[in-house]
Design a protein around this motif. Structure first.
Motif, PDB file in Angstrom:
ATOM      1  N   ASN A   1       0.631  -1.262  -0.020  1.00 21.27           N
ATOM      2  CA  ASN A   1      -0.009  -0.203   0.142  1.00 21.27           C
ATOM      3  C   ASN A   1       0.721   1.384  -0.015  1.00 21.27           C
ATOM      4  O   ASN A   1       1.690   1.454   0.937  1.00 21.27           O
ATOM      5  CB  ASN A   1      -0.845  -0.123   1.161  1.00 21.27           C
ATOM      6  CG  ASN A   1      -1.972   1.295   1.162  1.00 21.27           C
ATOM      7  OD1 ASN A   1      -2.432   1.693   0.126  1.00 21.27           O
ATOM      8  ND2 ASN A   1      -1.922   1.878   2.279  1.00 21.27           N
ATOM      9  N   ILE A   2       0.588   1.990  -1.046  1.00 24.29           N
ATOM     10  CA  ILE A   2       1.451   3.323  -1.076  1.00 24.29           C
ATOM     11  C   ILE A   2       0.420   4.538  -0.449  1.00 24.29           C
ATOM     12  O   ILE A   2       1.376   5.252   0.158  1.00 24.29           O
ATOM     13  CB  ILE A   2       1.650   3.694  -2.569  1.00 24.29           C
ATOM     14  CG1 ILE A   2       2.546   2.625  -2.828  1.00 24.29           C
ATOM     15  CG2 ILE A   2       2.451   4.912  -2.703  1.00 24.29           C
ATOM     16  CD1 ILE A   2       2.768   2.519  -4.687  1.00 24.29           C
ATOM     17  N   ILE A   3      -0.566   4.530  -0.739  1.00 27.06           N
ATOM     18  CA  ILE A   3      -1.541   5.540  -0.323  1.00 27.06           C
ATOM     19  C   ILE A   3      -2.997   5.169  -0.201  1.00 27.06           C
ATOM     20  O   ILE A   3      -3.503   4.544  -0.911  1.00 27.06           O
ATOM     21  CB  ILE A   3      -1.313   6.941  -1.062  1.00 27.06           C
ATOM     22  CG1 ILE A   3      -1.860   8.112  -0.555  1.00 27.06           C
ATOM     23  CG2 ILE A   3      -1.591   6.715  -2.417  1.00 27.06           C
ATOM     24  CD1 ILE A   3      -1.615   9.558  -1.276  1.00 27.06           C
ATOM     25  N   ASN A   4      -3.841   5.676   0.870  1.00 24.37           N
ATOM     26  CA  ASN A   4      -4.891   5.582   0.823  1.00 24.37           C
ATOM     27  C   ASN A   4      -5.346   4.067   1.269  1.00 24.37           C
ATOM     28  O   ASN A   4      -4.645   3.506   2.026  1.00 24.37           O
ATOM     29  CB  ASN A   4      -5.752   6.138  -0.292  1.00 24.37           C
ATOM     30  CG  ASN A   4      -5.736   7.323  -0.435  1.00 24.37           C
ATOM     31  OD1 ASN A   4      -5.389   8.190   0.470  1.00 24.37           O
ATOM     32  ND2 ASN A   4      -5.720   8.048  -1.860  1.00 24.37           N
ATOM     33  N   VAL A   5      -6.573   3.641   0.557  1.00 23.52           N
ATOM     34  CA  VAL A   5      -7.086   2.262   1.084  1.00 23.52           C
ATOM     35  C   VAL A   5      -5.962   1.195   0.608  1.00 23.52           C
ATOM     36  O   VAL A   5      -5.208   1.474  -0.329  1.00 23.52           O
ATOM     37  CB  VAL A   5      -8.301   1.845   0.503  1.00 23.52           C
ATOM     38  CG1 VAL A   5      -9.296   3.076   1.238  1.00 23.52           C
ATOM     39  CG2 VAL A   5      -8.369   2.274  -0.920  1.00 23.52           C
ATOM     40  N   ASP A   6      -6.120   0.063   1.186  1.00 26.24           N
ATOM     41  CA  ASP A   6      -5.206  -0.862   0.923  1.00 26.24           C
ATOM     42  C   ASP A   6      -6.215  -2.395   0.792  1.00 26.24           C
ATOM     43  O   ASP A   6      -7.026  -2.345   1.514  1.00 26.24           O
ATOM     44  CB  ASP A   6      -4.184  -1.331   1.899  1.00 26.24           C
ATOM     45  CG  ASP A   6      -4.640  -0.605   3.219  1.00 26.24           C
ATOM     46  OD1 ASP A   6      -5.834  -1.365   3.587  1.00 26.24           O
ATOM     47  OD2 ASP A   6      -3.859   0.074   4.069  1.00 26.24           O
ATOM     48  N   GLY A   7      -5.670  -3.135  -0.146  1.00 22.52           N
ATOM     49  CA  GLY A   7      -6.351  -4.523  -0.225  1.00 22.52           C
ATOM     50  C   GLY A   7      -5.881  -5.551  -1.117  1.00 22.52           C
ATOM     51  O   GLY A   7      -5.191  -4.723  -2.112  1.00 22.52           O
ATOM     52  N   VAL A   8      -5.999  -6.602  -1.125  1.00 23.03           N
ATOM     53  CA  VAL A   8      -5.648  -7.497  -2.170  1.00 23.03           C
ATOM     54  C   VAL A   8      -6.657  -8.453  -2.340  1.00 23.03           C
ATOM     55  O   VAL A   8      -7.473  -8.922  -1.571  1.00 23.03           O
ATOM     56  CB  VAL A   8      -4.508  -8.502  -1.932  1.00 23.03           C
ATOM     57  CG1 VAL A   8      -4.576  -8.926  -0.584  1.00 23.03           C
ATOM     58  CG2 VAL A   8      -4.014  -9.051  -3.100  1.00 23.03           C
TER      59      VAL A   8
END
Length: 313
Positions: free
Chosen positions: A130-137
């Motif tokens: 995750n670089i910025i804001n929301v994260d998910g896979v």
């Protein structure tokens, strides 16, 4: 009587007849075609941390086993903001090339890969960043087995994660100890905002185990894996040579695996053969010591190679 080499040759021929009844390992029965992938059941997952925390996160999933050996896995994967994916410790691909796409293809478009398998236990590992804001896979896949059956699997709470910790060294390897890892946290199904609707990237592979996804310029080298994915051809070009080479390489590697796994069965049959020869020779007063030495020599060669030279008497 003392048994001569002609008798032993006949006995080995008898062994060959027995060994032909052994079921083949990794026989390709109805597993060649690419299975369809489903976008209705996969879930967005992460580590359970609050959003907006940058960094790399490690995930692992042991693929489901079937009634027979797994021979191929085909899957689609996307991540916000990026992923690198491994199968059985071998890097298969990433979506770094999609970074900065204003359409958000890195997290709205699932790249498809198809990889041959030859291990009993098979593991997919993902390093999602995750670089910025929301994260998910998110991932959806299908495992195919040598008997033609298949099992679907998706990202869900059964996946394991190292959490906020930096991905450990060699976490991609099959035998890495993930017993202390936590279960992944489920964010939501396909359609969850801000990602919304998802779609699959274009995929032209027609044979299970043959992937055509381009690799990132950051990783131009494709490792020598059990059944490697081939470099993509320029758009519109077709090369039967590459398809044939891929098929040959795959079959050679599956044959090597089959021979290795059959060694145990071969040893059992040799044990039976030596007992039969000893029993036969006992009726004619044969040289039991000589026969016992023959058996020891066979076992010695069996441990060192899959080919057993015929001992000379």
């Amino acid at each position: 009587m003392i048994l001569d080499s002609k008798f032993l040759l006949g006995a080995l021929a008898f062994f060959s007849g027995l060994s032909s009844n052994i079921d083949p390992v990794n026989a390709q029965t109805g597993v060649d075609t690419i299975p369809p992938l489903d976008l209705t059941t996969p879930l967005w997952i992460w580590t359970g941390e609050p959003p907006n925390i940058p960094g790399m996160r490690a995930f692992r999933k042991t693929l489901p086993q079937g009634r027979s050996r797994a021979v191929c896995v085909t899957f689609g994967i996307a991540a916000d903001d990026s992923y690198t994916v491994w199968v059985n410790g071998v890097e298969i691909g990433d979506n770094i090339r999609k970074g900065g796409d204003p359409a958000g293809s890195a997290f709205r478009e699932l790249d498809i890969y198809s990889v041959s398998l030859s291990h009993i236990k098979n593991v997919i590992a993902v390093n999602a960043t995750n670089i910025i804001n929301v994260d998910g896979v998110i991932l959806t896949g299908v495992v195919k087995y040598e008997d033609g059956s298949q099992t679907a699997f998706v990202t869900d709470a059964s996946w394991l994660t190292a959490g906020a910790a930096t991905p450990p060294d060699r976490f991609q390897e099959i035998e890495f100890d993930d017993s202390k890892w936590a279960h992944a946290a489920v964010i939501g199904p396909v359609g969850t905002l801000p990602w919304g609707a998802l779609h699959f990237a274009a995929f032209t592979g027609k044979v299970c185990g043959q992937s055509d996804q381009p690799h990132s310029p950051h990783h131009p080298h494709i490792p020598d894996i059990i059944c490697p994915a081939l470099l993509p051809l320029p758009e519109g070009q077709v090369s039967p040579y590459w398809d044939l080479r891929h098929q040959v390489d795959c079959e050679i590697r599956r044959l090597e695996e089959a021979l290795f796994l059959c060694r145990r069965e071969k040893q059992k049959l040799f044990d039976r053969l030596i007992i039969i020869i000893k029993e036969i020779s006992s009726f004619g007063g044969g040289d039991i010591c000589q026969l016992a030495n023959c058996g020891n020599e066979i076992h010695h060669h069996l441990e060192s190679s899959t080919e057993v030279p015929i001992p000379q008497f």
